[in-house]
Motif scaffolding. Structure first.
Motif, PDB file in Angstrom:
ATOM      1  N   GLY A  52       1.382   8.977   7.264  1.00 50.72           N
ATOM      2  CA  GLY A  52       1.274   8.128   6.087  1.00 50.72           C
ATOM      3  C   GLY A  52       0.365   6.934   6.269  1.00 50.72           C
ATOM      4  O   GLY A  52      -0.491   6.880   7.157  1.00 50.72           O
ATOM      5  N   SER A  53       0.575   5.948   5.403  1.00 47.69           N
ATOM      6  CA  SER A  53      -0.309   4.787   5.352  1.00 47.69           C
ATOM      7  C   SER A  53      -0.304   3.996   6.651  1.00 47.69           C
ATOM      8  O   SER A  53      -1.352   3.532   7.108  1.00 47.69           O
ATOM      9  CB  SER A  53       0.109   3.870   4.194  1.00 47.69           C
ATOM     10  N   THR A  54       0.879   3.819   7.285  1.00 46.63           N
ATOM     11  CA  THR A  54       0.912   2.986   8.484  1.00 46.63           C
ATOM     12  C   THR A  54       0.181   3.625   9.651  1.00 46.63           C
ATOM     13  O   THR A  54      -0.334   2.926  10.519  1.00 46.63           O
ATOM     14  CB  THR A  54       2.358   2.672   8.896  1.00 46.63           C
TER      15      THR A  54
ATOM     16  N   ALA B 253       0.826  -1.203   0.000  1.00 50.02           N
ATOM     17  CA  ALA B 253       0.000   0.000   0.000  1.00 50.02           C
ATOM     18  C   ALA B 253       0.859   1.250   0.000  1.00 50.02           C
ATOM     19  O   ALA B 253       1.995   1.256   0.485  1.00 50.02           O
ATOM     20  CB  ALA B 253      -0.933  -0.002   1.221  1.00 50.02           C
ATOM     21  N   GLY B 254       0.303   2.333  -0.545  1.00 47.10           N
ATOM     22  CA  GLY B 254       0.962   3.638  -0.496  1.00 47.10           C
ATOM     23  C   GLY B 254       2.227   3.696  -1.330  1.00 47.10           C
ATOM     24  O   GLY B 254       2.302   3.201  -2.447  1.00 47.10           O
TER      25      GLY B 254
ATOM     26  N   ARG C 168      -2.638   5.298   9.386  1.00 48.65           N
ATOM     27  CA  ARG C 168      -4.045   4.969   9.159  1.00 48.65           C
ATOM     28  C   ARG C 168      -4.324   3.494   9.465  1.00 48.65           C
ATOM     29  O   ARG C 168      -5.347   3.158  10.076  1.00 48.65           O
ATOM     30  CB  ARG C 168      -4.420   5.268   7.706  1.00 48.65           C
TER      31      ARG C 168
ATOM     32  N   THR D 140      -0.791  -6.766   4.973  1.00 47.59           N
ATOM     33  CA  THR D 140      -0.741  -5.464   4.326  1.00 47.59           C
ATOM     34  C   THR D 140       0.566  -4.780   4.695  1.00 47.59           C
ATOM     35  O   THR D 140       0.875  -4.602   5.870  1.00 47.59           O
ATOM     36  CB  THR D 140      -1.928  -4.581   4.760  1.00 47.59           C
TER      37      THR D 140
ATOM     38  N   ALA E  58       3.114  -1.511   4.332  1.00 52.36           N
ATOM     39  CA  ALA E  58       3.084  -0.078   4.022  1.00 52.36           C
ATOM     40  C   ALA E  58       4.171   0.628   4.816  1.00 52.36           C
ATOM     41  O   ALA E  58       4.807   0.049   5.699  1.00 52.36           O
ATOM     42  CB  ALA E  58       1.709   0.514   4.348  1.00 52.36           C
TER      43      ALA E  58
ATOM     44  N   THR F 293      -9.374   2.166   5.062  1.00 51.34           N
ATOM     45  CA  THR F 293      -8.477   1.062   5.420  1.00 51.34           C
ATOM     46  C   THR F 293      -9.100  -0.297   5.136  1.00 51.34           C
ATOM     47  O   THR F 293      -8.380  -1.270   4.904  1.00 51.34           O
ATOM     48  CB  THR F 293      -8.088   1.143   6.903  1.00 51.34           C
TER      49      THR F 293
END
Length: 555
Positions: free
Chosen positions: A296-298, A250-251, A300, A286, A288, A276
């Motif tokens: 960032g993504s982590t 992701a991201g 979230r 997942t 990230a 998410t």
């Protein structure tokens, strides 16, 4: 030809070095290797000197932090094609949180190469794959000096600049070779080492496999490049285990994987996700970034699973990330730095048998320790930014602080080492393109993981489709007719078997359900049901269990 070196950031990282090559007619080429923190070429280049090239070994920010500020004189930035692609995405992203200068200048100067590139008529460079991270390279620098001999072969000298390296492959990219089709006369050796990398890799793999196969939502937080590496290893591992394993990048990690055109089967990439739930589900891993979930993504993803007692948050720390705490989900913090152990560095230098070794990427006691480590070559462990001359008049020169008797002893041991090293003139320089992933070569303890996770007929939690290669190996349980095995049959059989087990249990006055004990990596034990239970329980519920012990067996 005269060759000298000058460290340009000895107090910030000591991974950046300015090399000078001066021909007999006075023509000089200045080559900067990496551009880490604190590099300021204006304070190192003389008024009549010009930068001819920058050699960038890989796409970690500690090696390109001042890249944009040090591009000048129309000098190209030579790097591997993969690292050039990585920088095109990483530089604009890193600029959001770092003072990198005008990154467009660096992007315009990028010149990916995979073969020899000429700097002077007598000076060429070529990247060689170096493990460590996808696309990472060292560089072989070849120069000709007529004063060194009458024959062209004798006149050629070779310098190897390692950058950060491993001799292991990384995500299918080759590790740094220990033998070449020519003598390596001098090595600029990055000595970042890590004894625990392989243990960390296998510890994290066991945790994420245990929990994903048990149906947990698993989030792996790490840097983008490490995430790409980890996803390729996981996918290849799930194939070796013959166990499906949904994996999502992701991201930014997804952007890099797509830009590199890795196209790893079984790995889904989601560069952008609205919620998410789009990338999280039970039994899915997942991956990230960054490794610290403050943004960032982590950030979230952690927010989504922090109250899920069955969820898992694994940090593969490539920098100085803070460990996550005060959450209900299981957490694991693993330092994940893909460097060789010191013994591998020793073997690398022994196999190459160079005349000169210049220690880089170290300070203080580490620098001193490596300076004393090699007794069969001249080792430079200079803790300064002075100009040091390595070669002149056809000769490689020893450090001026060595007594002549010591230099003579080293030359004797050097000659002996050169006679004992393996040398094959047919050896080819390592390719820069990505090949297939060799799990055991990358450090994965495949046999151990297969013992725990591979599909077996005796494991009631899974079914195997590997009994025969015949596409009509399945049989209809009602009619006895052969049934084509198209993948859906396996799922159907599995569901029918589970339903039959539930129906059988409904007729019992007492129910016995087998479970496997799992470790979460933090000293906790978790029970995973190996068959459906005729009870209505959800993740987080508190239940009573009875453990029946018979001899050494526990149920």
């Amino acid at each position: 030809m005269r060759v000298s070196y000058q460290h340009t950031n000895v107090y910030d990282g000591n991974e950046s070095t300015l090399l000078r090559f001066t021909d007999e007619d006075g023509t000089r080429a200045c080559v900067l290797v990496d551009a880490g923190a604190g590099v300021d070429l204006d304070s190192h280049l003389e008024a009549d000197e010009y930068l001819n090239a920058i050699l960038l070994t890989h796409g970690h920010i500690d090696h390109y932090r001042t890249l944009a500020r040090n591009v000048r004189h129309n000098a190209p930035i030579y790097t591997s094609p993969a690292t050039a692609t990585i920088l095109e995405h990483a530089l604009p992203e890193a600029q959001k949180d770092n003072e990198l200068g005008d990154v467009s200048v660096a992007l315009d100067a990028l010149e990916p190469i995979d073969d020899w590139a000429s700097i002077l008529d007598t000076l060429e460079v070529r990247p060689v794959s170096a493990g460590h991270t996808p696309g990472a390279t060292g560089f072989v620098i070849r120069f000709r000096d007529e004063a060194a001999g009458d024959e062209l072969f004798d006149a050629e000298q070779h310098v190897l600049v390692t950058g950060d390296f491993t001799t292991r492959p990384c995500a299918g990219f080759s590790g740094l070779a220990t033998s070449y089709p020519f003598d390596i006369d001098a090595v600029f050796l990055n000595v970042s080492t890590d004894d625990s990398y392989m243990a960390s890799l296998n510890e994290s793999l066991r945790t994420v496999l245990e929990r994903a196969y048990a149906g947990s939502r698993v989030v792996v937080a790490t840097s983008s490049l490490a995430g790409v590496h980890y996803a390729t290893v996981l996918e290849r591992l799930s194939t070796a285990l013959d166990r499906e394993l949904p994996i999502t990048l992701a991201g930014q990690a997804a952007k890099l994987a797509n830009a590199l055109e890795l196209d790893v089967p079984g790995v889904e990439t989601r560069e952008v996700f609205d919620g998410t739930a789009d990338v999280l589900e039970e039994g899915r891993i997942t991956i990230a970034g960054p490794d610290s979930p403050t943004k960032g993504s982590t950030s979230r993803l952690l927010n989504a699973i922090e109250d899920d007692s069955a969820g898992v948050f694994v940090q593969l720390a490539t920098g100085n990330a803070d460990a996550v705490s005060n959450v209900s989900c299981t957490t694991q913090y693993v330092e994940f730095r893909n460097h060789p152990p010191p013994e591998t560095v020793d073997e690398f230098v022994r196999d190459l048998a160079p005349r000169q070794v210049v220690i880089k990427h170290a300070r203080g006691e580490t620098l001193n320790r490596f300076q004393r480590r090699f007794d069969h070559c001249f080792t430079w462990g200079t803790n300064d930014e002075d100009i040091h001359r390595l070669y002149e008049g056809g000769e490689w020169t020893p450090p001026d602080w060595l007594a002549e008797t010591t230099a003579t002893q080293i030359r004797t041991r050097q000659w002996e080492a050169m006679q004992n090293r393996s040398f094959d003139p047919d050896t080819r320089l390592s390719p820069l393109r990505r090949g297939s992933v060799d799990l055991e070569a990358e450090g994965v303890e495949l046999e151990t993981l297969e013992d725990v996770f591979a599909r077996t007929a005796t494991d009631p939690y899974v079914t195997s489709d590997r009994d025969t290669d015949d596409e009509t190996d399945a049989v209809d349980t009602e009619t006895g007719d052969p049934r084509r095995n198209d993948g859906n049959d396996s799922v159907e059989r599995d569901l029918l078997e589970r339903l039959e087990a539930i129906e059988a249990k409904l007729e019992r006055s007492e129910e016995t359900v087998h479970a496997r004990v799992l470790a979460d990596g933090n000293g906790e034990r978790i029970l995973r049901l190996l068959e459906p239970a005729d009870v209505d329980v959800d993740a987080g519920d508190i239940v009573e269990i009875t453990i029946t012990e018979s001899g050494t067996e526990r149920e």
